[in-house]
Design an enzyme around this catalytic site. Structure first.
Site, PDB file in Angstrom:
ATOM      1  N   GLU A 100     -13.260 -10.202  47.953  1.00  0.00           N
ATOM      2  CA  GLU A 100     -13.780  -9.468  49.127  1.00  0.00           C
ATOM      3  C   GLU A 100     -12.694  -9.198  50.171  1.00  0.00           C
ATOM      4  OE1 GLU A 100     -17.424 -11.338  50.540  1.00  0.00           O
ATOM      5  OE2 GLU A 100     -18.493 -10.669  48.744  1.00  0.00           O
ATOM      6  N   GLU A 116     -20.716 -10.884  41.870  1.00  0.00           N
ATOM      7  CA  GLU A 116     -21.616 -11.640  42.750  1.00  0.00           C
ATOM      8  C   GLU A 116     -22.882 -10.822  42.914  1.00  0.00           C
ATOM      9  OE1 GLU A 116     -20.189 -13.354  46.439  1.00  0.00           O
ATOM     10  OE2 GLU A 116     -18.194 -13.629  45.583  1.00  0.00           O
TER      11      GLU A 116
END
Ligand code: AHR
Length: 492
Positions: A173, A292
């Protein structure tokens, strides 16, 4: 009773399914590691300190790959802290989750745990506070046979043979301002390119996942993917996607349609991959690692109260409801429908932290979401088949024209079986579904989850939300309102 039809022709192939689509994730976060998979001294643990009851539940889930060690955690992690003699390992502050990390557990222990759990490691490197140098050292430690500083260090730690880790994440991320070492798209794209080059020079057999956006709603979504792919296209194999779903306003009709949002997100990222492919006149596809995904919102209020610098606090411990299990079933259908491009996916996470498996000091148990995942992992291997569904639709606050029924089929040639995964999103009506098969089939069983209150949960003291199986013929099938269904047939 409402009526619908599903037609299935096994020639209508979407793709071979990469089994890594049933992956999961263990991060050094909350009680995922400490008190989750690892609890030395517990009567429930083996001589390595691994919880035996957890391993049993993980094995039943059939998780082929587990991403590690983060997540946000990896962006401040020194992998060297987690290898070698335990008494020499440093205690450090983890700035991702504001906890104290003892490093008693690291990649060495994780690799041993995976052997027992029957799974493979998907390793993330730190591109937040660190960079290409540490990444190449870690790869040399993990995958190089011997005769060099890092590979011999591994051997001195008792691991003669290389770990042979084949799937690697290049950071986590990195588009998010909350990330340690957050980067602009171009900064990240350059770091990825230079890291990937070194890693593939050491071991050309590895596959690399570059970070896409942290979610569909990031202000930089789209531009981020385009920049990263334009710079690093020839060096990477996958771009990541992350998304968590929530129902804070108790709008179940919208919540149960969130897999439509997942589908739009996947299609958008695939479009960008293919746009860059065209711009580069490349013959190679970049595929998706949806590393995710899950429901995450129940624990948020509680997590705000957690004090800083504790060890393994009860963080992100969502207690999942029956409606969460229905959506997880829907999300699995969407991943299978996109299995031509989604080759890796990780249910985030595996134990205690937004997880299908929970533990306390006395036991481990399966949350509601455990079951649709387990069934998809068990019966959803082989070739994904596109179904044609005709049914009514509804409008919700967030989505319009939502089909009551969503479905996908999987053909397993080894077992000569055909399985349909079907979600009935309707909250008011059972639906009779007429099934039209191109092939000759014989029903095996109809496994379903239905009849529970939407907010019903499984806890340490009682686990009422479980699947039920009944006989299945070859004719029409009744799908209960608000139900997840697995229809299993033999091909004859
Ligand atoms: O899975 C929990 C967290 O969610 C991960 O650490 C991070 O990557 C994401 O924001």
């Amino acid at each position: 009773m409402k009526k619908a039809s599903i037609s299935v022709d096994t020639r209508n192939v979407i793709s071979d399914i990469d089994s890594r689509i049933y992956g999961s994730f263990i991060e050094h976060l909350g009680r995922a590691v400490y008190g989750g998979i690892y609890q030395p001294g517990s009567p429930l643990s083996d001589s390595d300190g691994f919880r035996r009851d957890v391993i049993e539940l993980v094995k039943k889930l059939g998780v082929p790959i587990v991403r590690y060690p983060g997540g946000n955690f990896v962006s401040g992690y020194n992998w060297e802290d987690g290898v070698g003699p335990k008494d020499k390992r440093p205690v450090r502050l983890d700035l991702a989750w504001f906890t104290t990390e003892t490093n008693e557990f690291g990649m060495q222990e994780f690799a041993s745990w995976l052997e027992k759990a029957g799974s493979e490691m998907m390793m993330a490197v730190n591109l937040g506070t660190r960079g290409p140098d540490e990444a190449r050292n870690l790869l040399e430690y993990a995958n190089f046979p011997g005769g060099t500083y890092w590979s011999d260090l591994r051997r001195s730690h008792g691991k003669e043979k290389p770990y042979g880790i084949r799937t690697w994440c290049l950071g986590n991320e990195m588009d998010g301002p909350w990330q340690m070492g957050h980067k602009t798209a171009y900064e990240y794209a350059r770091t990825v390119t230079e890291t990937a080059k070194l890693m593939k020079w050491i071991d050309p057999s590895i596959e690399l996942v570059a970070c896409g956006s942290s979610n569909f709603h990031m202000p930089t979504f789209g531009e981020w993917e385009h920049t990263v792919l334009s710079e690093a296209y020839e060096h990477i194999d996958y771009i990541s996607m992350h998304e968590y779903y929530a129902n804070p306003a108790d709008d179940t009709p919208s919540f149960l349609a969130e897999n439509i949002g997942m589908d739009r997100f996947i299609k958008a990222v695939v479009s960008i991959c293919d746009m860059v492919k065209a711009e580069k006149k490349s013959s190679r596809n970049i595929n998706i690692s949806f590393d995710e995904w899950n429901v995450w919102f129940h624990s948020k209020e509680n997590d705000e109260k957690i004090e800083h610098w504790g060890r393994a606090p009860h963080r992100l411990e969502d207690v999942y409801t029956f409606e969460d299990a229905l959506l997880v079933g829907g999300l699995l259908i969407t991943l299978l429908k996109n299995s031509d491009r989604v080759k890796i996916a990780c249910l985030a996470q595996l134990v205690n932290v937004i997880a299908p498996i929970m533990t306390n000091d006395e036991k481990a148990w399966a949350q509601t979401i455990y079951y649709p995942f387990m069934q998809a992992s068990m019966y959803g291997r082989g070739t994904a088949i596109r179904t044609i569904t005709e049914c009514g639709t509804y409008d919700s606050r967030k989505y319009s024209d939502v089909p009551f029924i969503d479905s996908v089929a999987v053909r397993n040639d080894e077992k000569n079986e055909l399985t349909l995964f079907v979600l009935n999103r309707g909250l008011d009506d059972d639906i009779t579904v007429n099934l039209d098969f191109h092939d000759s089939v014989k029903g095996i069983e109809h496994i379903s989850m239905s009849g529970y209150g939407l907010k019903e949960t499984n806890t340490a003291s009682s686990s009422p939300v479980v699947p039920h199986a009944k006989a299945l013929g070859s004719g029409p099938v009744v799908l209960d309102k608000a139900s997840w269904n697995v229809l299993r047939y033999s091909l004859i």
